[in-house]
Design a protein around this motif. Structure first.
Motif, PDB file in Angstrom:
ATOM      1  N   GLU A  93     -10.052  -1.952   0.269  1.00 17.21           N
ATOM      2  CA  GLU A  93      -9.900  -3.189  -0.492  1.00 17.21           C
ATOM      3  C   GLU A  93     -10.055  -2.943  -1.986  1.00 17.21           C
ATOM      4  OE1 GLU A  93     -12.490  -6.111   1.257  1.00 17.21           O
ATOM      5  OE2 GLU A  93     -10.919  -6.725   2.662  1.00 17.21           O
ATOM      6  N   GLN A  94     -11.008  -2.101  -2.369  1.00 18.52           N
ATOM      7  CA  GLN A  94     -11.195  -1.805  -3.785  1.00 18.52           C
ATOM      8  C   GLN A  94      -9.932  -1.167  -4.354  1.00 18.52           C
ATOM      9  OE1 GLN A  94     -14.462   0.805  -4.630  1.00 18.52           O
ATOM     10  NE2 GLN A  94     -14.345   0.468  -6.818  1.00 18.52           N
ATOM     11  N   ARG A  95      -9.338  -0.255  -3.607  1.00 17.31           N
ATOM     12  CA  ARG A  95      -8.111   0.391  -4.077  1.00 17.31           C
ATOM     13  C   ARG A  95      -6.953  -0.597  -4.124  1.00 17.31           C
ATOM     14  NH1 ARG A  95      -8.950   6.082  -0.954  1.00 17.31           N
ATOM     15  NH2 ARG A  95     -10.466   6.892  -2.410  1.00 17.31           N
ATOM     16  N   LEU A  96      -6.890  -1.494  -3.156  1.00 18.86           N
ATOM     17  CA  LEU A  96      -5.830  -2.497  -3.176  1.00 18.86           C
ATOM     18  C   LEU A  96      -6.015  -3.452  -4.349  1.00 18.86           C
ATOM     19  CD1 LEU A  96      -5.416  -3.318   0.618  1.00 18.86           C
ATOM     20  CD2 LEU A  96      -3.844  -2.046  -0.853  1.00 18.86           C
ATOM     21  N   ASP A  97      -7.265  -3.801  -4.654  1.00 21.95           N
ATOM     22  CA  ASP A  97      -7.523  -4.643  -5.828  1.00 21.95           C
ATOM     23  C   ASP A  97      -7.078  -3.931  -7.098  1.00 21.95           C
ATOM     24  OD1 ASP A  97      -8.574  -6.588  -4.204  1.00 21.95           O
ATOM     25  OD2 ASP A  97     -10.664  -6.086  -4.618  1.00 21.95           O
ATOM     26  N   ALA A  98      -7.377  -2.635  -7.195  1.00 23.97           N
ATOM     27  CA  ALA A  98      -6.971  -1.859  -8.370  1.00 23.97           C
ATOM     28  C   ALA A  98      -5.447  -1.784  -8.460  1.00 23.97           C
ATOM     29  CB  ALA A  98      -7.580  -0.458  -8.315  1.00 23.97           C
ATOM     30  N   LEU A  99      -4.783  -1.607  -7.327  1.00 24.53           N
ATOM     31  CA  LEU A  99      -3.329  -1.580  -7.316  1.00 24.53           C
ATOM     32  C   LEU A  99      -2.776  -2.917  -7.788  1.00 24.53           C
ATOM     33  CD1 LEU A  99      -0.595  -0.292  -6.622  1.00 24.53           C
ATOM     34  CD2 LEU A  99      -0.945  -1.072  -4.261  1.00 24.53           C
ATOM     35  N   GLY A 100      -3.356  -4.016  -7.318  1.00 27.33           N
ATOM     36  CA  GLY A 100      -2.929  -5.342  -7.753  1.00 27.33           C
ATOM     37  C   GLY A 100      -3.078  -5.519  -9.250  1.00 27.33           C
ATOM     38  N   THR A 101      -4.173  -5.006  -9.813  1.00 24.46           N
ATOM     39  CA  THR A 101      -4.386  -5.084 -11.261  1.00 24.46           C
ATOM     40  C   THR A 101      -3.317  -4.297 -12.004  1.00 24.46           C
ATOM     41  OG1 THR A 101      -6.760  -5.363 -10.956  1.00 24.46           O
ATOM     42  CG2 THR A 101      -6.032  -4.576 -13.109  1.00 24.46           C
ATOM     43  N   GLU A 102      -3.017  -3.090 -11.535  1.00 27.47           N
ATOM     44  CA  GLU A 102      -1.996  -2.260 -12.177  1.00 27.47           C
ATOM     45  C   GLU A 102      -0.616  -2.890 -12.076  1.00 27.47           C
ATOM     46  OE1 GLU A 102      -2.289   0.415 -14.182  1.00 27.47           O
ATOM     47  OE2 GLU A 102      -4.417  -0.071 -14.016  1.00 27.47           O
ATOM     48  N   LEU A 103      -0.299  -3.473 -10.954  1.00 24.81           N
ATOM     49  CA  LEU A 103       0.989  -4.139 -10.803  1.00 24.81           C
ATOM     50  C   LEU A 103       1.102  -5.325 -11.756  1.00 24.81           C
ATOM     51  CD1 LEU A 103       1.408  -4.055  -6.921  1.00 24.81           C
ATOM     52  CD2 LEU A 103       2.689  -2.718  -8.610  1.00 24.81           C
ATOM     53  N   ALA A 104       0.035  -6.100 -11.863  1.00 20.31           N
ATOM     54  CA  ALA A 104       0.032  -7.247 -12.786  1.00 20.31           C
ATOM     55  C   ALA A 104       0.165  -6.773 -14.227  1.00 20.31           C
ATOM     56  CB  ALA A 104      -1.246  -8.067 -12.601  1.00 20.31           C
ATOM     57  N   GLY A 106       1.620  -3.996 -15.261  1.00 23.76           N
ATOM     58  CA  GLY A 106       3.005  -3.548 -15.453  1.00 23.76           C
ATOM     59  C   GLY A 106       3.958  -4.712 -15.604  1.00 23.76           C
ATOM     60  N   GLU A 107       3.763  -5.750 -14.812  1.00 21.67           N
ATOM     61  CA  GLU A 107       4.614  -6.941 -14.914  1.00 21.67           C
ATOM     62  C   GLU A 107       4.432  -7.606 -16.274  1.00 21.67           C
ATOM     63  OE1 GLU A 107       7.368  -9.708 -14.380  1.00 21.67           O
ATOM     64  OE2 GLU A 107       7.054  -7.983 -13.066  1.00 21.67           O
ATOM     65  N   ARG A 108       3.211  -7.674 -16.731  1.00 21.00           N
ATOM     66  CA  ARG A 108       2.935  -8.271 -18.045  1.00 21.00           C
ATOM     67  C   ARG A 108       3.628  -7.474 -19.144  1.00 21.00           C
ATOM     68  NH1 ARG A 108      -0.902  -7.532 -22.133  1.00 21.00           N
ATOM     69  NH2 ARG A 108      -1.290  -9.416 -23.334  1.00 21.00           N
ATOM     70  N   GLU A 109       3.543  -6.150 -19.055  1.00 24.18           N
ATOM     71  CA  GLU A 109       4.184  -5.307 -20.069  1.00 24.18           C
ATOM     72  C   GLU A 109       5.703  -5.476 -20.046  1.00 24.18           C
ATOM     73  OE1 GLU A 109       2.728  -1.360 -19.308  1.00 24.18           O
ATOM     74  OE2 GLU A 109       0.717  -1.851 -20.039  1.00 24.18           O
ATOM     75  N   ARG A 110       6.302  -5.562 -18.860  1.00 22.00           N
ATOM     76  CA  ARG A 110       7.752  -5.778 -18.758  1.00 22.00           C
ATOM     77  C   ARG A 110       8.137  -7.129 -19.351  1.00 22.00           C
ATOM     78  NH1 ARG A 110       6.781  -3.044 -14.049  1.00 22.00           N
ATOM     79  NH2 ARG A 110       6.517  -4.923 -12.802  1.00 22.00           N
TER      80      ARG A 110
END
Length: 120
Positions: A93-104, A106-110
């Motif tokens: 779950e911690q890794r999935l939360d971190a992945l969610g943060t990174e995806l968000a 990246g989306e913000r940067e795009r």
């Protein structure tokens, strides 16, 4: 320990597929057999054996309706598996939360780049 036995039951891909079919609701043994025979190329008696294992291990229940046998998921053993897995859930779950943060991020940067390009 029932959880270990549960993993023995769930370790078989045919039984997992049967449970997936039953997750959408009660199904006749003949309908289950047709799908499993088509997907796995096994005989009807082999499908019946898998249904028996699921029934005897408590993962599925069966009831008669005329000449048909209708199978359904019994959730209790799945709850026991979920309870056993709970101790390990933090590992992913911690890794999935971190992945969610990174995806968000990246989306913000795009989005910011698109907005900057539109302003040019």
């Amino acid at each position: 320990m029932r959880a270990v036995h549960a993993f023995d039951v769930l370790g078989d891909p045919v039984r997992r597929r049967i449970l997936e079919l039953l997750a959408s609701g009660e199904q006749a043994s003949g309908d289950i057999g047709a799908v499993i025979q088509d997907e796995f190329g096994i005989s009807q008696p082999a499908v019946s054996q898998h249904l028996k294992v699921l029934r005897e291990s408590g993962f599925a229940s069966v009831r008669a309706e005329g000449t048909r046998r209708l199978y359904a998921v019994d959730a209790e053993p799945l709850r026991e598996v979920d309870a056993w897995l709970e101790r390990f859930r933090g590992f992913w779950e911690q890794r999935l939360d971190a992945l969610g943060t990174e995806l968000a991020r990246g989306e913000r940067e795009r989005r910011l780049r698109r907005e900057a390009n539109e302003d040019e």
